[in-house]
Motif scaffolding. Structure first.
Motif, PDB file in Angstrom:
ATOM      1  N   THR A 250      45.522 -35.669  86.879  1.00  0.00           N
ATOM      2  CA  THR A 250      44.946 -36.580  85.895  1.00  0.00           C
ATOM      3  C   THR A 250      45.327 -36.109  84.496  1.00  0.00           C
ATOM      4  OG1 THR A 250      42.900 -35.319  85.613  1.00  0.00           O
ATOM      5  CG2 THR A 250      42.968 -36.940  87.414  1.00  0.00           C
ATOM      6  N   ALA A 251      45.061 -36.944  83.506  1.00  0.00           N
ATOM      7  CA  ALA A 251      45.300 -36.545  82.120  1.00  0.00           C
ATOM      8  C   ALA A 251      44.441 -35.343  81.745  1.00  0.00           C
ATOM      9  CB  ALA A 251      45.020 -37.724  81.185  1.00  0.00           C
ATOM     10  N   ILE A 252      43.187 -35.338  82.182  1.00  0.00           N
ATOM     11  CA  ILE A 252      42.304 -34.207  81.877  1.00  0.00           C
ATOM     12  C   ILE A 252      42.843 -32.929  82.500  1.00  0.00           C
ATOM     13  CG2 ILE A 252      40.013 -33.226  82.356  1.00  0.00           C
ATOM     14  CD1 ILE A 252      38.858 -36.033  81.971  1.00  0.00           C
ATOM     15  N   GLN A 253      43.267 -32.987  83.759  1.00  0.00           N
ATOM     16  CA  GLN A 253      43.812 -31.794  84.405  1.00  0.00           C
ATOM     17  C   GLN A 253      45.086 -31.317  83.716  1.00  0.00           C
ATOM     18  OE1 GLN A 253      44.170 -33.396  88.332  1.00  0.00           O
ATOM     19  NE2 GLN A 253      42.244 -32.503  89.050  1.00  0.00           N
ATOM     20  N   GLU A 254      45.923 -32.252  83.287  1.00  0.00           N
ATOM     21  CA  GLU A 254      47.147 -31.861  82.590  1.00  0.00           C
ATOM     22  C   GLU A 254      46.824 -31.001  81.370  1.00  0.00           C
ATOM     23  OE1 GLU A 254      50.765 -33.824  79.937  1.00  0.00           O
ATOM     24  OE2 GLU A 254      49.372 -35.145  81.001  1.00  0.00           O
ATOM     25  N   VAL A 255      45.882 -31.458  80.561  1.00  0.00           N
ATOM     26  CA  VAL A 255      45.522 -30.712  79.352  1.00  0.00           C
ATOM     27  C   VAL A 255      44.760 -29.440  79.711  1.00  0.00           C
ATOM     28  CG1 VAL A 255      44.252 -30.776  77.178  1.00  0.00           C
ATOM     29  CG2 VAL A 255      45.485 -32.807  77.950  1.00  0.00           C
ATOM     30  N   ALA A 256      43.773 -29.554  80.588  1.00  0.00           N
ATOM     31  CA  ALA A 256      42.922 -28.395  80.901  1.00  0.00           C
ATOM     32  C   ALA A 256      43.716 -27.271  81.545  1.00  0.00           C
ATOM     33  CB  ALA A 256      41.777 -28.828  81.818  1.00  0.00           C
ATOM     34  N   PHE A 257      44.543 -27.576  82.545  1.00  0.00           N
ATOM     35  CA  PHE A 257      45.291 -26.531  83.233  1.00  0.00           C
ATOM     36  C   PHE A 257      46.344 -25.915  82.315  1.00  0.00           C
ATOM     37  CE2 PHE A 257      44.584 -28.587  87.704  1.00  0.00           C
ATOM     38  CZ  PHE A 257      43.215 -28.426  87.540  1.00  0.00           C
ATOM     39  N   THR A 258      46.939 -26.745  81.448  1.00  0.00           N
ATOM     40  CA  THR A 258      47.944 -26.230  80.513  1.00  0.00           C
ATOM     41  C   THR A 258      47.316 -25.300  79.486  1.00  0.00           C
ATOM     42  OG1 THR A 258      49.221 -28.271  80.781  1.00  0.00           O
ATOM     43  CG2 THR A 258      49.739 -26.914  78.879  1.00  0.00           C
ATOM     44  N   LEU A 259      46.220 -25.716  78.895  1.00  0.00           N
ATOM     45  CA  LEU A 259      45.581 -24.869  77.889  1.00  0.00           C
ATOM     46  C   LEU A 259      44.952 -23.631  78.523  1.00  0.00           C
ATOM     47  CD1 LEU A 259      44.009 -27.421  75.387  1.00  0.00           C
ATOM     48  CD2 LEU A 259      46.353 -26.565  75.572  1.00  0.00           C
ATOM     49  N   ALA A 260      44.508 -23.741  79.773  1.00  0.00           N
ATOM     50  CA  ALA A 260      44.010 -22.551  80.480  1.00  0.00           C
ATOM     51  C   ALA A 260      45.137 -21.545  80.666  1.00  0.00           C
ATOM     52  CB  ALA A 260      43.424 -22.949  81.829  1.00  0.00           C
ATOM     53  N   ALA A 261      46.337 -22.026  81.002  1.00  0.00           N
ATOM     54  CA  ALA A 261      47.498 -21.137  81.105  1.00  0.00           C
ATOM     55  C   ALA A 261      47.789 -20.493  79.753  1.00  0.00           C
ATOM     56  CB  ALA A 261      48.715 -21.911  81.606  1.00  0.00           C
ATOM     57  N   GLY A 262      47.718 -21.295  78.690  1.00  0.00           N
ATOM     58  CA  GLY A 262      47.925 -20.738  77.357  1.00  0.00           C
ATOM     59  C   GLY A 262      46.940 -19.634  77.046  1.00  0.00           C
ATOM     60  N   MET A 263      45.677 -19.837  77.423  1.00  0.00           N
ATOM     61  CA  MET A 263      44.671 -18.792  77.208  1.00  0.00           C
ATOM     62  C   MET A 263      44.995 -17.533  77.992  1.00  0.00           C
ATOM     63  SD  MET A 263      40.932 -20.583  76.948  1.00  0.00           S
ATOM     64  CE  MET A 263      41.027 -21.603  78.419  1.00  0.00           C
ATOM     65  N   ALA A 264      45.500 -17.696  79.217  1.00  0.00           N
ATOM     66  CA  ALA A 264      45.834 -16.527  80.035  1.00  0.00           C
ATOM     67  C   ALA A 264      46.935 -15.709  79.390  1.00  0.00           C
ATOM     68  CB  ALA A 264      46.245 -16.975  81.434  1.00  0.00           C
TER      69      ALA A 264
END
Length: 559
Positions: A250-264
């Motif tokens: 979903t659009a939400i997952q696209e943003v959430a998973f990407t920014l979570a990776a950025g945080m990691a």
């Protein structure tokens, strides 16, 4: 700002409209279905009003170039200069792709984006038995720094931004690029561009990896630290949601998973002793622009606001540059159809416009023949012209964030932001990003979302024009496609053999031994990789040397 009293008044007016106007009209003309949803699955309100957007202007919107960057990362945006028009290219040998680069630059392209073949992506040399049949087919074949010299021949690396789409072997291609720049006398302080280098999304969606997650994360960390110390204008990681969305998120997952990776990645680099404000300004992101226009514009706006708040509140960033999310965007390959391929020109134009209205810094528009082959020169020219028409003819560059204040867009922006923070809380509860990869949390979420999307398509909720609706079963119109040069693989094998014959074999072995030694410590792996590349070690030799140290990775299947 709307007061509670005004919002209650609007809500009352809406309820009255529904009773007095809407219901009687719907008796004569009922709606097509009870619920309309975005491509990402969010239900659409029939009509949006102030009651749907409880906004505090200063907190939630602000101005372009100011926290929380909802309205854009820079104060002038496209009024000062357009986004970078970066059409991706890669096929055959380095010479073949270099010719395509120079053609696109002559047509007005302002940035280079490089696609590599599967053996290069996976760390296999072209003469590896596992490379047979794949050399130069889905991207350009690069085995050694000699190939990289030819790939960027006659291109001024100080003046043009260079992007490279590669992940498990990214740090090696990064070292090759730097070696070419050094050997040609370019100033590292003037080099600009990015290497994708986002290994997290490989485990989540694209499924191209070599080593297990934890050593792979160490390599990404080392490349970020090295770039921070040596390349002030270069982006050492391009955290990517594109592939997650293409895989069905979903659009939400696209943003959430990407920014979570950025945080990691931020957490790893901070643990290495680097201040967040020393490297965060060089992080960049990569999103898809899908066909659901309003949701996509809202998605890009929400991503900027979420990242700004994360960097300020979670990581204590002080610099404005650390908080502003900058992103490259590509129109949706998965939205392109093999049937009636010229329809893809319209899809790409809509998706490109959404990226621009959402504030992209860099854009690739797909060729209309994307679903049939590597794009032809003609398809790439039309794709580039699509961007140029948006920039020069539509007038959208004159007003920054022109859809701000739209009740629908602001409501969607808020809902995507909230969905992201809900995911972050779940990820934290489960032990962080790497633990979620190892436990298949992301993979299961993605599989469920992809299934739901296909279920909605099968139920007729989502249509694809020319495929599932208005289908014409006559033959496709003839379009000239790019054809694979069957001789390219043989030419590449000859190039590789020439490099092996000319180099100092003993020096190569010493360099590989040094990489192995460094891998067993916590030293930064980039200097030893640069030395090996300069000695003309191949990508496959470096990858193989490290397998006994780092191991290999096999994913637990998700059904």
């Amino acid at each position: 700002m709307q007061t509670p009293e005004k919002i209650r008044s609007v809500a009352g007016d809406r309820e009255q409209w529904e009773q007095l106007t809407l219901l009687s009209f719907m008796e004569r003309r009922p709606e097509a279905r009870p619920v309309f949803r975005t491509l990402g699955g969010l239900p659409h309100e029939r009509v949006y009003t102030p009651e749907h957007i409880a906004l505090d202007y200063g907190r939630d919107l602000g101005f372009p170039g100011a926290f929380p960057y909802t309205r854009g990362p820079y104060p002038t945006m496209y009024r000062a200069q357009p986004w970078t028009m970066r059409q991706i290219a890669g096929f055959g040998t380095a010479d073949d792709t270099n010719a395509r680069f120079r053609y696109l630059i002559a047509q007005g392209q302002t940035g280079i984006s490089t696609d590599f073949d599967m053996p290069t992506l996976m760390g296999y040399d072209s003469d590896d038995v596992r490379s047979e049949g794949e050399v130069g087919r889905e991207g350009v074949a690069i085995d050694s720094v000699d190939d990289m010299h030819d790939l960027y021949a006659d291109i001024d690396l100080e003046k043009i931004s260079v992007s490279m789409t590669i992940n498990p072997s990214a740090w090696i291609l990064f070292a090759m690029y730097l070696t070419v720049a050094d050997e040609r006398g370019f100033d590292r302080n003037k080099l600009s561009g990015t290497i994708q280098n986002d290994i997290i999304k490989e485990y989540v969606s694209q499924k191209e990896w070599v080593y297990p997650p934890r050593p792979a994360m160490r390599i990404v960390r080392d490349s970020i630290v090295y770039s921070t110390q040596n390349l002030p204008r270069y982006n050492p990681v391009n955290v990517s949601g594109y592939h997650t969305r293409e895989a069905g998120s979903t659009a939400i997952q696209e943003v959430a998973f990407t920014l979570a990776a950025g945080m990691a990645y931020v957490e790893d680099v901070v643990r290495a002793g680097v201040d967040v404000d020393d490297f965060a300004p060089r992080l960049s992101f990569f999103f898809v622009s899908q066909i659901d226009f309003l949701e996509e514009v809202a998605k890009f706006r929400a991503a900027r606001r979420v990242w700004a708040r994360l960097m300020k509140e979670r990581f204590g960033a002080k610099k404005a540059e650390s908080m502003r999310l900058r992103f490259h965007c590509q129109t949706a390959g998965v939205s392109c159809t093999a049937r009636e391929p010229l329809n893809n020109i319209a899809r790409t134009a809509i998706e490109g416009l959404a990226a621009v209205l959402g504030g992209a810094q860099s854009l690739h528009t797909n060729g209309y023949d994307e679903a049939l082959s590597i794009p032809s020169e003609a398809a790439m020219k039309i794709a580039l012209r699509t961007q140029q028409i948006i920039a020069e003819e539509t007038g959208v560059v004159g007003t920054i964030d022109p859809l701000a204040g739209s009740y629908a867009v602001e409501s969607l922006t808020n809902r995507i932001e909230q969905g992201c923070f809900d995911y972050f809380a779940e990820i934290d509860k489960r032990g962080g990003v790497v633990k979620c990869i190892e436990d298949n949390f992301f993979q299961i979420e993605l599989a469920d979302a992809a299934y739901d999307l296909h279920r909605r398509k099968d139920a007729g909720e989502r249509h694809v024009v020319g495929v599932t609706k208005y289908r014409d079963d006559s033959a496709n119109p003839h379009v000239e496609l790019h054809h694979v040069d069957e001789g390219a693989a043989n030419r590449q094998l000859a190039r590789l053999a020439k490099t092996r014959a000319k180099r100092d074999g003993a020096a190569v072995q010493r360099a590989l031994d040094e990489i192995v030694r460094v891998a067993q410590t916590d030293e930064n792996i980039m200097p030893s990789t640069l030395a090996a590349v300069k000695a003309r070690a191949t990508g496959g030799e470096i990858i193989n040397a490290l397998r006994p140290v780092f191991g290999t990775y096999v994913e637990t299947p998700v059904f």
